[in-house]
Structures are given as C-alpha cells and as structure tokens.
Design a protein around this motif. Structure first.
Motif, PDB file in Angstrom:
ATOM      1  N   LEU A   6       0.982  -1.036   0.041  1.00 45.28           N
ATOM      2  CA  LEU A   6      -0.055   0.036  -0.080  1.00 45.28           C
ATOM      3  C   LEU A   6       0.812   1.228  -0.055  1.00 45.28           C
ATOM      4  O   LEU A   6       0.537   2.127  -0.574  1.00 45.28           O
ATOM      5  CB  LEU A   6      -0.826  -0.091   1.265  1.00 45.28           C
ATOM      6  CG  LEU A   6      -1.799   1.529   1.414  1.00 45.28           C
ATOM      7  CD1 LEU A   6      -2.640   1.194   0.223  1.00 45.28           C
ATOM      8  CD2 LEU A   6      -2.619   1.115   2.545  1.00 45.28           C
ATOM      9  N   GLY A   7       2.024   1.366   0.724  1.00 49.56           N
ATOM     10  CA  GLY A   7       3.053   2.311   0.826  1.00 49.56           C
ATOM     11  C   GLY A   7       3.439   2.621  -0.533  1.00 49.56           C
ATOM     12  O   GLY A   7       3.803   3.852  -0.895  1.00 49.56           O
ATOM     13  N   GLY A   8       3.903   1.332  -1.256  1.00 51.06           N
ATOM     14  CA  GLY A   8       4.623   1.557  -2.685  1.00 51.06           C
ATOM     15  C   GLY A   8       3.383   2.191  -3.620  1.00 51.06           C
ATOM     16  O   GLY A   8       3.841   3.105  -4.515  1.00 51.06           O
ATOM     17  N   VAL A   9       2.284   1.859  -3.441  1.00 49.95           N
ATOM     18  CA  VAL A   9       1.434   2.212  -4.595  1.00 49.95           C
ATOM     19  C   VAL A   9       1.038   3.683  -4.240  1.00 49.95           C
ATOM     20  O   VAL A   9       1.114   4.356  -4.984  1.00 49.95           O
ATOM     21  CB  VAL A   9       0.150   1.378  -4.348  1.00 49.95           C
ATOM     22  CG1 VAL A   9      -1.041   2.019  -5.441  1.00 49.95           C
ATOM     23  CG2 VAL A   9       0.370   0.085  -4.980  1.00 49.95           C
ATOM     24  N   SER A  10       0.806   4.022  -2.933  1.00 49.56           N
ATOM     25  CA  SER A  10       0.758   5.465  -2.510  1.00 49.56           C
ATOM     26  C   SER A  10       1.927   6.445  -2.945  1.00 49.56           C
ATOM     27  O   SER A  10       1.699   7.488  -3.580  1.00 49.56           O
ATOM     28  CB  SER A  10       0.703   5.718  -1.199  1.00 49.56           C
ATOM     29  OG  SER A  10      -0.699   5.005  -0.789  1.00 49.56           O
ATOM     30  N   PHE A  11       3.209   5.822  -2.783  1.00 48.34           N
ATOM     31  CA  PHE A  11       4.361   6.841  -3.062  1.00 48.34           C
ATOM     32  C   PHE A  11       4.534   6.696  -4.688  1.00 48.34           C
ATOM     33  O   PHE A  11       4.819   7.860  -5.145  1.00 48.34           O
ATOM     34  CB  PHE A  11       5.535   6.022  -2.427  1.00 48.34           C
ATOM     35  CG  PHE A  11       6.746   6.858  -2.620  1.00 48.34           C
ATOM     36  CD1 PHE A  11       6.912   7.660  -1.888  1.00 48.34           C
ATOM     37  CD2 PHE A  11       7.770   6.367  -3.592  1.00 48.34           C
ATOM     38  CE1 PHE A  11       8.167   8.746  -2.284  1.00 48.34           C
ATOM     39  CE2 PHE A  11       8.986   7.106  -3.648  1.00 48.34           C
ATOM     40  CZ  PHE A  11       9.109   8.376  -3.228  1.00 48.34           C
ATOM     41  N   ALA A  12       4.024   5.534  -5.393  1.00 51.44           N
ATOM     42  CA  ALA A  12       4.290   5.703  -6.797  1.00 51.44           C
ATOM     43  C   ALA A  12       3.215   6.757  -7.358  1.00 51.44           C
ATOM     44  O   ALA A  12       3.602   7.551  -8.420  1.00 51.44           O
ATOM     45  CB  ALA A  12       3.902   4.381  -7.290  1.00 51.44           C
ATOM     46  N   ASN A  13       1.779   6.954  -6.942  1.00 50.81           N
ATOM     47  CA  ASN A  13       0.926   7.970  -7.228  1.00 50.81           C
ATOM     48  C   ASN A  13       1.269   9.154  -6.905  1.00 50.81           C
ATOM     49  O   ASN A  13       0.666  10.255  -7.754  1.00 50.81           O
ATOM     50  CB  ASN A  13      -0.393   7.335  -6.878  1.00 50.81           C
ATOM     51  CG  ASN A  13      -1.001   6.058  -7.290  1.00 50.81           C
ATOM     52  OD1 ASN A  13      -0.754   5.845  -8.523  1.00 50.81           O
ATOM     53  ND2 ASN A  13      -1.676   5.329  -6.626  1.00 50.81           N
ATOM     54  N   LEU A  14       2.182   9.538  -6.129  1.00 55.63           N
ATOM     55  CA  LEU A  14       2.633  10.804  -6.008  1.00 55.63           C
ATOM     56  C   LEU A  14       3.168  11.527  -7.026  1.00 55.63           C
ATOM     57  O   LEU A  14       3.168  12.776  -7.398  1.00 55.63           O
ATOM     58  CB  LEU A  14       3.640  10.833  -4.851  1.00 55.63           C
ATOM     59  CG  LEU A  14       2.688  10.849  -3.488  1.00 55.63           C
ATOM     60  CD1 LEU A  14       3.967  10.864  -2.269  1.00 55.63           C
ATOM     61  CD2 LEU A  14       1.634  11.756  -2.950  1.00 55.63           C
ATOM     62  N   PHE A  15       3.815  10.823  -8.053  1.00 53.58           N
ATOM     63  CA  PHE A  15       4.713  11.338  -9.221  1.00 53.58           C
ATOM     64  C   PHE A  15       3.957  10.843 -10.453  1.00 53.58           C
ATOM     65  O   PHE A  15       4.702  11.047 -11.416  1.00 53.58           O
ATOM     66  CB  PHE A  15       6.186  10.680  -8.967  1.00 53.58           C
ATOM     67  CG  PHE A  15       6.891  10.820  -7.685  1.00 53.58           C
ATOM     68  CD1 PHE A  15       7.280  12.350  -7.456  1.00 53.58           C
ATOM     69  CD2 PHE A  15       7.195  10.001  -6.901  1.00 53.58           C
ATOM     70  CE1 PHE A  15       7.797  12.699  -6.269  1.00 53.58           C
ATOM     71  CE2 PHE A  15       7.529  10.325  -5.553  1.00 53.58           C
ATOM     72  CZ  PHE A  15       7.933  11.634  -5.326  1.00 53.58           C
ATOM     73  N   LYS A  16       2.831  10.606 -10.574  1.00 54.49           N
ATOM     74  CA  LYS A  16       2.107  10.151 -11.724  1.00 54.49           C
ATOM     75  C   LYS A  16       1.025  11.241 -11.969  1.00 54.49           C
ATOM     76  O   LYS A  16       0.546  11.949 -11.090  1.00 54.49           O
ATOM     77  CB  LYS A  16       1.447   8.861 -11.692  1.00 54.49           C
ATOM     78  CG  LYS A  16       2.246   7.610 -11.912  1.00 54.49           C
ATOM     79  CD  LYS A  16       1.697   6.354 -11.768  1.00 54.49           C
ATOM     80  CE  LYS A  16       2.643   5.192 -11.529  1.00 54.49           C
ATOM     81  NZ  LYS A  16       1.825   4.051 -11.630  1.00 54.49           N
ATOM     82  N   LYS A  17       0.522  11.414 -13.296  1.00 53.24           N
ATOM     83  CA  LYS A  17      -0.523  12.070 -13.626  1.00 53.24           C
ATOM     84  C   LYS A  17      -1.831  11.622 -13.087  1.00 53.24           C
ATOM     85  O   LYS A  17      -1.789  10.430 -12.910  1.00 53.24           O
ATOM     86  CB  LYS A  17      -0.485  12.240 -15.101  1.00 53.24           C
ATOM     87  CG  LYS A  17       0.574  13.150 -15.714  1.00 53.24           C
ATOM     88  CD  LYS A  17       0.268  13.177 -17.305  1.00 53.24           C
ATOM     89  CE  LYS A  17       1.385  14.143 -17.992  1.00 53.24           C
ATOM     90  NZ  LYS A  17       0.982  14.438 -19.497  1.00 53.24           N
ATOM     91  N   PRO A  18      -2.846  12.539 -12.919  1.00 56.47           N
ATOM     92  CA  PRO A  18      -4.067  11.813 -12.498  1.00 56.47           C
ATOM     93  C   PRO A  18      -4.813  11.041 -13.334  1.00 56.47           C
ATOM     94  O   PRO A  18      -4.529  11.215 -14.628  1.00 56.47           O
ATOM     95  CB  PRO A  18      -4.771  13.015 -12.146  1.00 56.47           C
ATOM     96  CG  PRO A  18      -4.247  14.228 -12.508  1.00 56.47           C
ATOM     97  CD  PRO A  18      -2.797  13.939 -12.914  1.00 56.47           C
TER      98      PRO A  18
END
Length: 131
Positions: A6-18
């Motif tokens: 869950l932390g990895g997915v959340s961290f990866a979504n911080l740097f992606k476009k919506p």
C-alpha cells in the motif's frame, strides 16, 4: 507485508499524472460511435411516421394533421432504430449527449408550410387561418 504494498502504490501515485480528466476544463472527445440524442431536420421530414413505428420505447409521436414531430428524450433509449428506418434520411444521431435537465419536457418540432412561388417569381406566404 500489506502495508509495504500500500505504501509503494501510494508513493508511486505521488509522481504520476491523475487518472481522471479535469472535466470542466478538458472537454471529452466524442467518437463517431457515441450515441447522443436524436436530431430531426424537420424541413426534409415528410411526417410519414415510420420512425414512430420503429421506436421500441414509443418516444416518438408524429402528428401528421398537426404537422408536428415530437420526441420524449427521457423515454428515448438511443437504439438508433428510427434513424435507420427513416426513408427520407432526415434524422441523425448527434454525438453530443443531451444536456442535463430538471424537468421532463417533450421536444416538439412543427413543420412549416411551404411557400408558394408564383409565375412572376414572387414568393407568396401561405394563408394562415384566423379564428
């Protein structure tokens, strides 16, 4: 283990476009296959009533004596049967969706009477019955 994923997915979504579009600012691109709403060219329509007969939801009403063509957009299921059945090819399926509404209104189109052309070339307006 689950918290690391869950932390990895959340961290990866911080740097992606919506993943979603910003709707009011970015308008959607409609494809040619989008089924929006029925548009009738009342000038070319002969009010034959074939579209009303082919409509499975009885959304279309043709009043030949009253020279009127009506559609209930809330009853229309966008099946395109009326467009395919029209012998005059005066009906089309618009690719824009129907705008939202808070009231149920029936769209009625009145076919204007044709203007008569006299031999001199002048256009004569049709006579209107007065009560």
């Amino acid at each position: 283990m689950g918290s690391f994923v869950l932390g990895g997915v959340s961290f990866a979504n911080l740097f992606k476009k919506p993943a979603t579009k910003m709707y009011p600012k970015v308008q959607p691109a409609y494809t040619p296959m989008t089924k929006g709403h029925i548009v009738n060219d009342i000038e070319a329509c002969t009010l034959c009533g074939v579209c009303a007969k082919k409509c499975p939801s009885d959304a279309i009403v043709v009043d030949k004596p009253g020279r009127a063509w009506s559609i209930d957009p809330f009853a229309c299921i966008q099946c395109n049967n009326c467009v395919r059945a029209c012998p005059q090819h005066c009906m089309t399926m618009a690719i824009q969706y129907t705008s939202p509404s808070t009231t149920k209104e029936v769209l009625t189109l009145i076919k204007p009477e044709k203007e008569e052309v006299v031999a001199s070339g002048a256009v004569v307006e049709p006579a209107v019955a007065q009560s």
